[in-house]
Design a protein around this motif. Structure first.
Motif, PDB file in Angstrom:
ATOM      1  N   ASP A  70       0.432  -1.460   0.051  1.00 55.58           N
ATOM      2  CA  ASP A  70      -0.229   0.177   0.033  1.00 55.58           C
ATOM      3  C   ASP A  70       1.288   1.653   0.258  1.00 55.58           C
ATOM      4  N   LEU A  71       0.825   2.164  -1.245  1.00 53.29           N
ATOM      5  CA  LEU A  71       1.661   3.133  -1.541  1.00 53.29           C
ATOM      6  C   LEU A  71       0.728   4.119  -0.802  1.00 53.29           C
ATOM      7  N   ALA A  72      -0.570   4.089  -0.620  1.00 53.91           N
ATOM      8  CA  ALA A  72      -0.898   5.380   0.088  1.00 53.91           C
ATOM      9  C   ALA A  72      -0.073   6.528   0.625  1.00 53.91           C
ATOM     10  N   PRO A  73       0.198   5.801   1.700  1.00 58.03           N
ATOM     11  CA  PRO A  73       0.195   6.382   2.979  1.00 58.03           C
ATOM     12  C   PRO A  73       1.920   7.137   2.753  1.00 58.03           C
ATOM     13  N   LEU A  74       2.936   6.664   1.934  1.00 58.58           N
ATOM     14  CA  LEU A  74       4.141   7.285   1.029  1.00 58.58           C
ATOM     15  C   LEU A  74       3.259   8.156   0.347  1.00 58.58           C
ATOM     16  N   VAL A  75       2.269   8.793  -0.337  1.00 57.60           N
ATOM     17  CA  VAL A  75       2.288   9.398  -1.447  1.00 57.60           C
ATOM     18  C   VAL A  75       1.614  10.231  -0.455  1.00 57.60           C
ATOM     19  N   PHE A  76       1.066  10.052   0.508  1.00 59.04           N
ATOM     20  CA  PHE A  76      -0.073  11.561   1.145  1.00 59.04           C
ATOM     21  C   PHE A  76       1.526  12.180   1.590  1.00 59.04           C
ATOM     22  N   ILE A  77       2.461  11.643   2.702  1.00 58.47           N
ATOM     23  CA  ILE A  77       3.139  12.181   3.486  1.00 58.47           C
ATOM     24  C   ILE A  77       4.397  12.961   2.252  1.00 58.47           C
ATOM     25  N   PHE A  78       4.279  12.324   1.401  1.00 57.78           N
ATOM     26  CA  PHE A  78       4.715  13.533   0.042  1.00 57.78           C
ATOM     27  C   PHE A  78       4.783  14.320   0.064  1.00 57.78           C
ATOM     28  N   GLY A  79       3.402  13.851  -0.298  1.00 61.58           N
ATOM     29  CA  GLY A  79       2.147  15.661  -0.263  1.00 61.58           C
ATOM     30  C   GLY A  79       2.369  16.554   0.415  1.00 61.58           C
ATOM     31  N   LEU A  80       1.915  16.030   2.248  1.00 57.37           N
ATOM     32  CA  LEU A  80       1.862  16.764   2.980  1.00 57.37           C
ATOM     33  C   LEU A  80       3.505  17.543   3.830  1.00 57.37           C
ATOM     34  N   TYR A  81       4.738  16.776   3.316  1.00 55.72           N
ATOM     35  CA  TYR A  81       6.247  17.246   3.242  1.00 55.72           C
ATOM     36  C   TYR A  81       5.856  18.659   1.746  1.00 55.72           C
ATOM     37  N   ALA A  82       5.790  18.484   0.804  1.00 60.21           N
ATOM     38  CA  ALA A  82       5.377  19.692   0.080  1.00 60.21           C
ATOM     39  C   ALA A  82       4.534  20.534   0.108  1.00 60.21           C
ATOM     40  N   LEU A  83       3.031  19.975   0.653  1.00 62.84           N
ATOM     41  CA  LEU A  83       2.908  21.285   1.043  1.00 62.84           C
ATOM     42  C   LEU A  83       3.499  22.455   2.268  1.00 62.84           C
ATOM     43  N   GLU A  84       3.848  22.074   3.012  1.00 68.02           N
ATOM     44  CA  GLU A  84       4.921  22.459   4.358  1.00 68.02           C
ATOM     45  C   GLU A  84       5.992  23.484   4.062  1.00 68.02           C
ATOM     46  N   ILE A  85       7.091  22.760   2.572  1.00 65.63           N
ATOM     47  CA  ILE A  85       7.680  23.270   2.190  1.00 65.63           C
ATOM     48  C   ILE A  85       7.100  24.653   1.202  1.00 65.63           C
ATOM     49  N   ILE A  86       6.115  24.375  -0.136  1.00 71.42           N
ATOM     50  CA  ILE A  86       5.131  25.352  -0.515  1.00 71.42           C
ATOM     51  C   ILE A  86       4.800  27.155   0.854  1.00 71.42           C
ATOM     52  N   ILE A  87       4.520  26.147   2.215  1.00 80.67           N
ATOM     53  CA  ILE A  87       3.907  27.346   3.067  1.00 80.67           C
ATOM     54  C   ILE A  87       5.363  27.761   3.570  1.00 80.67           C
ATOM     55  N   ARG A  88       6.048  26.648   3.839  1.00 77.36           N
ATOM     56  CA  ARG A  88       7.476  27.587   4.775  1.00 77.36           C
ATOM     57  C   ARG A  88       8.434  28.919   3.944  1.00 77.36           C
ATOM     58  N   ASN A  89       8.186  28.533   2.030  1.00 75.98           N
ATOM     59  CA  ASN A  89       8.714  29.530   1.681  1.00 75.98           C
ATOM     60  C   ASN A  89       8.005  30.576   1.291  1.00 75.98           C
ATOM     61  N   ASN A  90       6.892  30.682   1.228  1.00 71.99           N
ATOM     62  CA  ASN A  90       5.506  31.656   1.405  1.00 71.99           C
ATOM     63  C   ASN A  90       5.606  32.961   2.349  1.00 71.99           C
ATOM     64  N   LEU A  91       6.381  32.347   3.581  1.00 69.34           N
ATOM     65  CA  LEU A  91       6.186  33.099   4.584  1.00 69.34           C
ATOM     66  C   LEU A  91       7.326  33.816   4.384  1.00 69.34           C
ATOM     67  N   VAL A  92       7.942  33.937   3.656  1.00 70.99           N
ATOM     68  CA  VAL A  92       9.220  35.554   3.760  1.00 70.99           C
ATOM     69  C   VAL A  92       8.582  36.432   3.481  1.00 70.99           C
TER      70      VAL A  92
END
Length: 92
Positions: A70-92
């Motif tokens: 089951d790769l769904a948790p891995l894909v979801f964690i990857f998506g969460l991490y990508a979303l976190e990167i996007i939010i952190r980069n737009n904080l500046v």
């Protein structure tokens, strides 16, 4: 705007923790380390399933069949991490 971003990052961290607990618990159940016959374990497992299954189902439908893996948790964690990167980069 910064406080809203920090609240979103906190929510992402909480969801990440819930997914990790679900993954670890599924391994423990699969290898018979913990038993679903115990009421607390069953309640925790069913609660976690109610939280993550609505998220995993569309991901599983989009992914090709991989047999028992089951790769769904891995894909979801990857998506969460990508979303976190996007939010952190737009904080500046």
């Amino acid at each position: 705007m910064t406080s809203l971003a920090l609240i979103l990052l906190l929510a992402i961290d909480i969801v990440f923790f819930i997914v990790i607990v679900h993954i670890i618990m599924s391994w423990l159940i699969t290898f018979n380390v913990i038993n679903l016959q115990q009421p607390f374990v069953y309640q925790l497992w069913s609660g976690l399933n109610r939280l993550v299954e609505p998220i995993y189902t569309p991901i599983r439908n989009a992914l090709p069949s991989t047999g028992g893996l089951d790769l769904a948790p891995l894909v979801f964690i990857f998506g969460l991490y990508a979303l976190e990167i996007i939010i952190r980069n737009n904080l500046v």
